[in-house]
Design an enzyme around this catalytic site. Structure first.
Site, PDB file in Angstrom:
ATOM      1  N   ASN A 290      13.370  -0.701   7.772  1.00  0.00           N
ATOM      2  CA  ASN A 290      12.219  -0.538   6.864  1.00  0.00           C
ATOM      3  C   ASN A 290      12.255   0.782   6.102  1.00  0.00           C
ATOM      4  O   ASN A 290      11.406   1.033   5.263  1.00  0.00           O
ATOM      5  CB  ASN A 290      10.883  -0.707   7.611  1.00  0.00           C
TER       6      ASN A 290
ATOM      7  N   LYS B  66      13.782  -6.882   5.273  1.00  0.00           N
ATOM      8  CA  LYS B  66      14.172  -5.918   6.311  1.00  0.00           C
ATOM      9  C   LYS B  66      15.520  -6.276   6.947  1.00  0.00           C
ATOM     10  O   LYS B  66      16.296  -5.388   7.283  1.00  0.00           O
ATOM     11  CB  LYS B  66      13.090  -5.820   7.389  1.00  0.00           C
TER      12      LYS B  66
ATOM     13  N   GLY C 117      -5.567  -0.958  12.926  1.00  0.00           N
ATOM     14  CA  GLY C 117      -4.179  -1.071  12.480  1.00  0.00           C
ATOM     15  C   GLY C 117      -3.768  -0.145  11.353  1.00  0.00           C
ATOM     16  O   GLY C 117      -2.591  -0.088  11.000  1.00  0.00           O
TER      17      GLY C 117
ATOM     18  N   ALA D  13       4.161 -13.060  18.904  1.00  0.00           N
ATOM     19  CA  ALA D  13       5.588 -12.865  19.185  1.00  0.00           C
ATOM     20  C   ALA D  13       6.405 -12.855  17.898  1.00  0.00           C
ATOM     21  O   ALA D  13       7.547 -13.291  17.876  1.00  0.00           O
ATOM     22  CB  ALA D  13       6.080 -13.961  20.129  1.00  0.00           C
TER      23      ALA D  13
ATOM     24  N   THR E 174      10.140  -3.837   2.689  1.00  0.00           N
ATOM     25  CA  THR E 174       9.127  -4.690   3.302  1.00  0.00           C
ATOM     26  C   THR E 174       9.532  -6.153   3.175  1.00  0.00           C
ATOM     27  O   THR E 174      10.656  -6.464   2.756  1.00  0.00           O
ATOM     28  CB  THR E 174       7.723  -4.371   2.716  1.00  0.00           C
TER      29      THR E 174
ATOM     30  N   ALA F   9       6.302  -8.029  14.152  1.00  0.00           N
ATOM     31  CA  ALA F   9       5.553  -6.841  14.561  1.00  0.00           C
ATOM     32  C   ALA F   9       5.547  -6.723  16.090  1.00  0.00           C
ATOM     33  O   ALA F   9       5.732  -5.624  16.642  1.00  0.00           O
ATOM     34  CB  ALA F   9       4.122  -6.919  14.031  1.00  0.00           C
TER      35      ALA F   9
ATOM     36  N   ARG G 128       0.836  -1.221   0.000  1.00  0.00           N
ATOM     37  CA  ARG G 128       0.000   0.000   0.000  1.00  0.00           C
ATOM     38  C   ARG G 128       0.859   1.254   0.000  1.00  0.00           C
ATOM     39  O   ARG G 128       0.339   2.360  -0.132  1.00  0.00           O
ATOM     40  CB  ARG G 128      -0.897   0.036   1.250  1.00  0.00           C
ATOM     41  N   SER G 129       2.171   1.096   0.167  1.00  0.00           N
ATOM     42  CA  SER G 129       3.029   2.271   0.318  1.00  0.00           C
ATOM     43  C   SER G 129       2.988   3.215  -0.885  1.00  0.00           C
ATOM     44  O   SER G 129       2.951   4.438  -0.690  1.00  0.00           O
ATOM     45  CB  SER G 129       4.467   1.839   0.611  1.00  0.00           C
TER      46      SER G 129
ATOM     47  N   TYR H 280      -5.531  -4.649   9.714  1.00  0.00           N
ATOM     48  CA  TYR H 280      -6.373  -3.582   9.133  1.00  0.00           C
ATOM     49  C   TYR H 280      -7.239  -4.075   7.982  1.00  0.00           C
ATOM     50  O   TYR H 280      -7.899  -3.270   7.319  1.00  0.00           O
ATOM     51  CB  TYR H 280      -5.536  -2.359   8.749  1.00  0.00           C
TER      52      TYR H 280
ATOM     53  N   ASP I 110       8.849   1.169  12.609  1.00  0.00           N
ATOM     54  CA  ASP I 110       7.657   0.413  13.018  1.00  0.00           C
ATOM     55  C   ASP I 110       7.201   0.770  14.439  1.00  0.00           C
ATOM     56  O   ASP I 110       6.007   0.950  14.688  1.00  0.00           O
ATOM     57  CB  ASP I 110       7.916  -1.095  12.911  1.00  0.00           C
TER      58      ASP I 110
HETATM   59  P1  ATR Z   1       4.649 -10.475  11.800  1.00  0.00           P
HETATM   60  O1  ATR Z   1       6.039 -10.195  11.353  1.00  0.00           O
HETATM   61  O2  ATR Z   1       3.588  -9.738  11.034  1.00  0.00           O
HETATM   62  O3  ATR Z   1       4.487 -10.315  13.265  1.00  0.00           O
HETATM   63  P2  ATR Z   1       4.908 -13.350  11.975  1.00  0.00           P
HETATM   64  O4  ATR Z   1       6.310 -13.232  12.420  1.00  0.00           O
HETATM   65  O5  ATR Z   1       4.551 -14.374  10.939  1.00  0.00           O
HETATM   66  O6  ATR Z   1       4.373 -11.990  11.363  1.00  0.00           O
HETATM   67  O7  ATR Z   1       3.986 -13.537  13.261  1.00  0.00           O
HETATM   68  C1  ATR Z   1       2.646 -13.913  13.189  1.00  0.00           C
HETATM   69  C2  ATR Z   1       2.080 -14.071  14.595  1.00  0.00           C
HETATM   70  O8  ATR Z   1       0.730 -14.545  14.484  1.00  0.00           O
HETATM   71  C3  ATR Z   1       2.837 -15.089  15.445  1.00  0.00           C
HETATM   72  O9  ATR Z   1       2.786 -14.671  16.782  1.00  0.00           O
HETATM   73  C4  ATR Z   1       2.007 -16.348  15.213  1.00  0.00           C
HETATM   74  O10 ATR Z   1       2.113 -17.301  16.228  1.00  0.00           O
HETATM   75  P3  ATR Z   1       3.282 -18.445  16.174  1.00  0.00           P
HETATM   76  O11 ATR Z   1       4.528 -17.772  16.652  1.00  0.00           O
HETATM   77  O12 ATR Z   1       2.800 -19.503  17.074  1.00  0.00           O
HETATM   78  O13 ATR Z   1       3.359 -18.878  14.736  1.00  0.00           O
HETATM   79  C5  ATR Z   1       0.617 -15.771  15.205  1.00  0.00           C
HETATM   80  N1  ATR Z   1      -0.336 -16.673  14.565  1.00  0.00           N
HETATM   81  C6  ATR Z   1      -0.515 -16.869  13.247  1.00  0.00           C
HETATM   82  N2  ATR Z   1      -1.482 -17.791  13.021  1.00  0.00           N
HETATM   83  C7  ATR Z   1      -1.917 -18.197  14.244  1.00  0.00           C
HETATM   84  C8  ATR Z   1      -2.907 -19.132  14.705  1.00  0.00           C
HETATM   85  N3  ATR Z   1      -3.662 -19.831  13.843  1.00  0.00           N
HETATM   86  N4  ATR Z   1      -3.081 -19.256  16.042  1.00  0.00           N
HETATM   87  C9  ATR Z   1      -2.347 -18.549  16.924  1.00  0.00           C
HETATM   88  N5  ATR Z   1      -1.392 -17.651  16.547  1.00  0.00           N
HETATM   89  C10 ATR Z   1      -1.185 -17.475  15.235  1.00  0.00           C
END
Ligand code: ATR
Length: 279
Positions: free
Chosen positions: A92, A71, A245, A134, A67, A137, A21-22, A224, A107
């Site tokens: 970023n 990064k 978001g 975790a 992105t 983001a 979207r940037s 979002y 971020d």
């Molecule tokens: P981002 O960089 O956007 O934070 P990410 O590193 O892929 O993306 O993190 C996605 C987050 O959504 C993680 O905390 C992930 O949990 P896991 O560490 O257990 O993978 C969480 N997430 C994604 N799908 C999930 C699900 N079905 N149930 C619970 N947590 C989920």
């Protein structure tokens, strides 16, 4: 859109990049402020990402946003980085300064600015913060909240090893809690942030019981699409302040625009509507 041969050129690097979207955000600002500039998407091939970043000054670009999935590659390609990029080992926003590459990570700034925009009275020391997720983001948001002086940051994640890694990295004030009992983490919280993809279009719902959430706790969802997630709808129904978001996406874009085009751009409702048209 009109720009001349003297246009300042910036863009966003990713792979793929067509969903970014940037360009819509930055080109809206370029039009709004009548700047002779352009912001383009760069689909950077994975084989050559590091070299592509090193080439930015000789191409005469003012800089780039970065992105997924680059990064960390961008971080390694920089001559100098700001303290957020240093801490997160991820960049970023790239700015060319005197022919050298300066990398920033905006971020955490975007998260904090959007929270303050929605709730000018918000203070990090108001009470415990609960972070769901975790991933990357979550890491940026925890760094921002820790820096702002949040007294207690409770992280709960489906994969406990990832929340434990954040606790080990950030130390106090981070605590980890069991994902299966995530509802209990809300007890006494002043801020709840969903950083998972749960609740996003096409993803399962978050499934969080808000019974333990204090009535004045702010609920922030970095998702979002949709803008009003089931979590935000549930929070609003309880009377809790809710923040979507989109603000983080828009505010993280401001520092790059300011540095490249020498104008501090405003996040206004017209911009929100303009970006929402394509969400
Ligand atoms: P981002 O960089 O956007 O934070 P990410 O590193 O892929 O993306 O993190 C996605 C987050 O959504 C993680 O905390 C992930 O949990 P896991 O560490 O257990 O993978 C969480 N997430 C994604 N799908 C999930 C699900 N079905 N149930 C619970 N947590 C989920």
């Amino acid at each position: 859109m009109t720009f001349t041969g003297a246009a300042i050129v910036a863009g966003v690097a990713g792979w793929p990049i067509k969903h970014s979207r940037s360009p819509r955000i930055h080109n809206y600002w370029l039009r709004k402020y009548a700047i002779d500039g352009v912001y383009v998407p760069f689909a950077i091939n994975p084989d050559g990402a590091h070299d592509a970043f090193r080439t930015i000054p000789s191409l005469g670009l003012a800089g780039m946003n970065v992105t997924v999935p680059y990064k960390e590659t961008a971080y390694r390609a920089m001559d100098e980085v700001d303290r957020w990029a240093q801490r997160l080992k991820a960049v970023n926003t790239i700015v060319v300064r005197d022919g050298a590459l300066f990398g920033a990570n905006t971020d955490a700034y975007g998260f904090l600015e959007s929270l303050r925009e929605a709730h000018p009275g918000w203070r990090a020391d108001a009470g415990p913060v609960v972070i769901l997720g975790a991933g990357g983001a979550a890491r940026a948001i925890v760094a921002g909240l820790q820096e702002e002086g949040a007294p207690e940051i409770r992280i709960t994640n489906r994969t406990p090893e990832r929340s434990a890694a954040l606790r080990d990295e950030f130390g106090a004030p981070v605590q980890t809690l069991d994902w299966e009992r995530r509802g209990d983490a809300l007890d006494g919280a002043a801020l709840l942030v969903n950083t998972t993809s749960l609740g996003m279009e096409g993803q399962p719902p978050l499934g969080l019981d808000l019974a333990a959430l204090p009535a004045d706790a702010v609920v922030y969802d970095i998702v979002y699409v949709p803008l009003e997630t089931p979590l935000l709808a549930a929070a609003r129904a309880l009377g809790n302040p809710a923040v979507d978001g989109l603000g983080m996406l828009l505010h993280q874009a401001r520092p790059g625009f300011r540095d490249w085009f020498d104008t501090d751009p405003e996040v206004d409702q017209v911009l929100r509507d303009h970006v929402l048209e394509v969400l």
